[in-house]
Write a protein that holds these residues in place. Structure first.
Motif, PDB file in Angstrom:
ATOM      1  N   UNK A 184      19.329 -10.723  21.937  1.00 20.00           N
ATOM      2  CA  UNK A 184      18.749 -11.053  20.649  1.00 20.00           C
ATOM      3  C   UNK A 184      17.242 -11.040  20.724  1.00 20.00           C
ATOM      4  N   UNK A 185      16.600 -11.255  19.578  1.00 19.96           N
ATOM      5  CA  UNK A 185      15.149 -11.245  19.504  1.00 19.96           C
ATOM      6  C   UNK A 185      14.578 -12.597  19.911  1.00 19.96           C
ATOM      7  N   UNK A 186      13.410 -12.570  20.549  1.00 19.76           N
ATOM      8  CA  UNK A 186      12.721 -13.791  20.948  1.00 19.76           C
ATOM      9  C   UNK A 186      11.226 -13.554  20.844  1.00 19.76           C
ATOM     10  N   UNK A 187      10.461 -14.622  20.914  1.00 20.07           N
ATOM     11  CA  UNK A 187       9.001 -14.506  20.930  1.00 20.07           C
ATOM     12  C   UNK A 187       8.434 -15.362  22.044  1.00 20.07           C
ATOM     13  N   UNK A 188       7.316 -14.936  22.596  1.00 18.59           N
ATOM     14  CA  UNK A 188       6.649 -15.674  23.661  1.00 18.59           C
ATOM     15  C   UNK A 188       5.881 -16.839  23.039  1.00 18.59           C
ATOM     16  N   UNK A 189       6.122 -18.045  23.537  1.00 17.43           N
ATOM     17  CA  UNK A 189       5.390 -19.209  23.043  1.00 17.43           C
ATOM     18  C   UNK A 189       4.392 -19.733  24.072  1.00 17.43           C
ATOM     19  N   UNK A 190       4.524 -19.324  25.333  1.00 14.99           N
ATOM     20  CA  UNK A 190       3.559 -19.733  26.360  1.00 14.99           C
ATOM     21  C   UNK A 190       3.723 -18.853  27.589  1.00 14.99           C
ATOM     22  N   UNK A 191       2.650 -18.758  28.357  1.00 15.25           N
ATOM     23  CA  UNK A 191       2.691 -18.068  29.645  1.00 15.25           C
ATOM     24  C   UNK A 191       2.721 -19.124  30.734  1.00 15.25           C
ATOM     25  N   UNK A 192       3.835 -19.188  31.442  1.00 16.20           N
ATOM     26  CA  UNK A 192       4.012 -20.199  32.478  1.00 16.20           C
ATOM     27  C   UNK A 192       3.269 -19.831  33.754  1.00 16.20           C
ATOM     28  N   UNK A 193       3.244 -18.546  34.076  1.00 16.46           N
ATOM     29  CA  UNK A 193       2.557 -18.066  35.282  1.00 16.46           C
ATOM     30  C   UNK A 193       2.039 -16.656  34.996  1.00 16.46           C
ATOM     31  N   UNK A 194       0.713 -16.486  34.877  1.00 14.44           N
ATOM     32  CA  UNK A 194       0.151 -15.173  34.496  1.00 14.44           C
ATOM     33  C   UNK A 194       0.115 -14.184  35.651  1.00 14.44           C
ATOM     34  N   UNK A 195       1.254 -13.925  36.254  1.00 14.73           N
ATOM     35  CA  UNK A 195       1.298 -13.020  37.400  1.00 14.73           C
ATOM     36  C   UNK A 195       0.871 -11.609  37.027  1.00 14.73           C
ATOM     37  N   UNK A 196       1.267 -11.163  35.847  1.00 16.19           N
ATOM     38  CA  UNK A 196       0.891  -9.821  35.411  1.00 16.19           C
ATOM     39  C   UNK A 196      -0.568  -9.733  35.043  1.00 16.19           C
ATOM     40  N   UNK A 197      -1.060 -10.740  34.311  1.00 12.80           N
ATOM     41  CA  UNK A 197      -2.445 -10.722  33.850  1.00 12.80           C
ATOM     42  C   UNK A 197      -3.433 -10.842  35.003  1.00 12.80           C
ATOM     43  N   UNK A 198      -3.017 -11.444  36.114  1.00 15.37           N
ATOM     44  CA  UNK A 198      -3.920 -11.621  37.248  1.00 15.37           C
ATOM     45  C   UNK A 198      -4.033 -10.374  38.107  1.00 15.37           C
ATOM     46  N   UNK A 199      -3.199  -9.382  37.843  1.00 17.92           N
ATOM     47  CA  UNK A 199      -3.214  -8.164  38.643  1.00 17.92           C
ATOM     48  C   UNK A 199      -4.483  -7.350  38.418  1.00 17.92           C
ATOM     49  N   UNK A 200      -4.866  -6.607  39.429  1.00 18.13           N
ATOM     50  CA  UNK A 200      -5.888  -5.583  39.263  1.00 18.13           C
ATOM     51  C   UNK A 200      -5.181  -4.327  38.753  1.00 18.13           C
ATOM     52  N   UNK A 201      -5.719  -3.719  37.701  1.00 15.69           N
ATOM     53  CA  UNK A 201      -5.078  -2.589  37.033  1.00 15.69           C
ATOM     54  C   UNK A 201      -5.948  -1.349  37.210  1.00 15.69           C
ATOM     55  N   UNK A 202      -5.351  -0.246  37.566  1.00 16.12           N
ATOM     56  CA  UNK A 202      -6.082   1.015  37.702  1.00 16.12           C
ATOM     57  C   UNK A 202      -6.230   1.649  36.318  1.00 16.12           C
ATOM     58  N   UNK A 203      -7.469   1.964  35.946  1.00 19.31           N
ATOM     59  CA  UNK A 203      -7.755   2.491  34.607  1.00 19.31           C
ATOM     60  C   UNK A 203      -8.697   3.685  34.686  1.00 19.31           C
ATOM     61  N   UNK A 204      -8.679   4.474  33.624  1.00 20.26           N
ATOM     62  CA  UNK A 204      -9.757   5.420  33.371  1.00 20.26           C
ATOM     63  C   UNK A 204     -10.621   4.839  32.258  1.00 20.26           C
ATOM     64  N   UNK A 205     -11.920   5.156  32.259  1.00 22.67           N
ATOM     65  CA  UNK A 205     -12.865   4.538  31.327  1.00 22.67           C
ATOM     66  C   UNK A 205     -13.291   5.539  30.254  1.00 22.67           C
ATOM     67  N   UNK A 206     -13.441   5.019  29.028  1.00 21.54           N
ATOM     68  CA  UNK A 206     -13.762   5.858  27.881  1.00 21.54           C
ATOM     69  C   UNK A 206     -14.670   5.092  26.922  1.00 21.54           C
ATOM     70  N   UNK A 207     -15.449   5.816  26.114  1.00 22.14           N
ATOM     71  CA  UNK A 207     -16.211   5.126  25.061  1.00 22.14           C
ATOM     72  C   UNK A 207     -15.259   4.444  24.093  1.00 22.14           C
ATOM     73  N   UNK A 208     -15.703   3.340  23.500  1.00 15.97           N
ATOM     74  CA  UNK A 208     -14.891   2.618  22.532  1.00 15.97           C
ATOM     75  C   UNK A 208     -15.396   2.921  21.131  1.00 15.97           C
ATOM     76  N   UNK A 209     -14.645   3.725  20.392  1.00 20.69           N
ATOM     77  CA  UNK A 209     -15.060   4.105  19.052  1.00 20.69           C
ATOM     78  C   UNK A 209     -14.749   2.992  18.052  1.00 20.69           C
ATOM     79  N   UNK A 210     -15.505   2.944  16.987  1.00 22.49           N
ATOM     80  CA  UNK A 210     -15.334   1.894  15.980  1.00 22.49           C
ATOM     81  C   UNK A 210     -13.974   1.970  15.295  1.00 22.49           C
TER      82      UNK A 210
END
Length: 453
Positions: free
Chosen positions: A135-161
């Motif tokens: 069924x459907x659910x929604x996130x109400x809190x982050x108990x442990x930010x394991x994903x957010x704490x990761x270093x992420x490999x990215x390519x960089x680009x200008x940010x257009x308006x």
């Protein structure tokens, strides 16, 4: 009802994520997190607390046939919603997560949520969700930010308006933000501030190379922002497609980059002492074990293997028409004691990492390539499993005096083989004869191979 679980973002349906609640059975359906609002700034890999939505709370969330939008390398969650546009997300007030909140009245009481999850944890997920998982659910809190704490490999680009990226990849003097596009499509785009550091490192203003990879880490995501804020975390990895760059990319993406760190001096000192002690006490330790150093034992490993951690022998009992097989594993536990520096390092690294042209070992070389590698013509300590098979039926002998048994042993491999060589032997092809020690012959090794086969 509230549930705790790890959020797993879909790489094919970029507006969808799934959460399997803690304690759910393997065949239970996951909860579906549909859209940015329901995901509430949670990253792929975060441990989250979710609330199951009642049917009236689904709103615009409906199950539709077909997949989500596709995206190439650097695709992102920002283009992911099949059911809501970015303007709708910004208009709605999303409940704030404790770590990233910028308004006091919206801060979720994480302690209370944890207690609520604990209160309902006595029941199976099926019972807590009214009779069925999923069924459907929604996130109400982050108990442990394991994903957010990761270093992420990215390519960089200008940010257009307009929310896109500049096609010409030119960052202007007036630009204040860059857009970081993760190579992992399950991760959201990030915004990086153009400041003195980024200007110097990236030589801005000027043109960015869209194929150069950079490590980026999230530093915050406010409820009023559609994208998280990030920063450069380390040096440039190099060009996409370059071997060294892709190697570092793979290590970071799989959170193995710390394996590249050199072993600390105090750990190396501990291991050197272990080597000396083992050499000094080897014969006295052998007296406590089953001494199999005269048995015809050999190893079969990949041709490029650096450490040989298992070996095998096979004996034929003509009287009983049974084949005895012994599998011998390097006795690492004899050297790596619980709570030692080597033990703690092994727990941290968990495994050796084999790359295309090098190995990042779990333990220092003096252990994994010396004491605990079953190299030919070198006596070693092992832990061995023995079992017998019926020659006629191939069935395991499970009862009687020859049921499977285990022993601590001392062995000495007489020959090193690799998988390709053994396959060629079984296929009847001639190979360059490997060296065989202890008075045994290559013909005897071949007989053992066919007996095993």
């Amino acid at each position: 009802s509230l549930f705790r679980g790890t959020l797993v973002a879909s790489s094919s349906k970029l507006g969808t994520a799934h959460v399997k609640p803690l304690g759910a059975k393997p065949n239970d359906r996951d909860f579906i997190i549909k859209g940015k609002s329901a995901r509430n700034r949670a990253f792929h890999g975060d441990v989250v607390i979710v609330k199951l939505l009642a049917e009236g709370e689904f709103g615009h969330h409906t199950i539709r046939k077909g997949g989500g939008k596709s995206g190439g390398r650097g695709g992102a969650v920002e283009d992911d919603d099949d059911d809501e546009d970015e303007e709708d997300v910004d208009r709605r007030k999303m409940p704030a997560l404790v770590e990233n909140s910028d308004s006091e009245d919206e801060v979720v009481n994480l302690g209370a949520l944890r207690r609520a999850v604990g209160t309902s944890a006595d029941k199976a997920p099926q019972e807590r969700s009214g009779g069925s998982t999923g069924g459907f659910a929604k996130v109400v809190a982050i108990d442990d930010p394991k994903g957010a704490q990761r270093v992420i490999v990215c390519t960089l680009h200008p940010n257009e308006r307009n929310g896109g990226v500049g096609a010409d990849c030119v960052v202007k003097e007036t630009d204040t933000l860059l857009r970081a596009m993760p190579t992992d499509k399950r991760m959201p785009w990030l915004l990086i501030q153009v400041n003195d550091v980024t200007r110097k490192v990236l030589n801005l203003p000027g043109k960015l190379d869209p194929y150069t990879m950079w490590p980026v880490q999230m530093i915050g995501w406010k409820e009023t922002s559609s994208l998280p804020l990030g920063r450069l975390k380390g040096q440039c990895l190099g060009q996409a497609g370059d071997l060294d760059a892709e190697e570092r990319h793979a290590l970071i993406e799989h959170q193995l980059d710390e394996h590249e760190a050199e072993f600390k001096e105090d750990l190396l000192d501990e291991v050197n002492d272990l080597v000396k002690e083992s050499q000094r006490n080897f014969e006295s330790e052998v007296l406590k074990r089953n001494d199999l150093r005269q048995k015809r034992i050999f190893t079969i490993d990949p041709a490029t293997a650096r450490d040989l951690d298992d070996a095998i022998h096979v004996d034929f009992d003509r009287e009983r028409q049974e084949v005895e097989v012994g599998v011998h594993i390097a006795d690492v536990g004899h050297f790596v004691h619980l709570g030692s520096k080597a033990d703690k390092e092994a727990q941290f690294r968990t495994t050796s990492v084999y790359l295309i042209n090098r190995v990042l070992p779990m333990l220092p070389h003096a252990l994994c390539n010396h004491l605990c590698s079953l190299n030919p013509n070198e006596p070693k300590l092992a832990f061995s499993a023995f079992f017998r098979l019926s020659l006629e039926t191939g069935e395991l002998i499970e009862t009687g005096p020859y049921k499977p048994w285990f022993q601590k042993t001392a062995i000495c491999s007489v020959c090193r083989l690799n998988y390709d060589e053994v396959q060629d032997v079984l296929d009847g092809k001639e190979i360059d004869k490997p060296t065989v020690y202890a008075g045994y012959t290559w013909e005897q090794i071949k007989e053992d191979i066919f007996l095993l086969y």
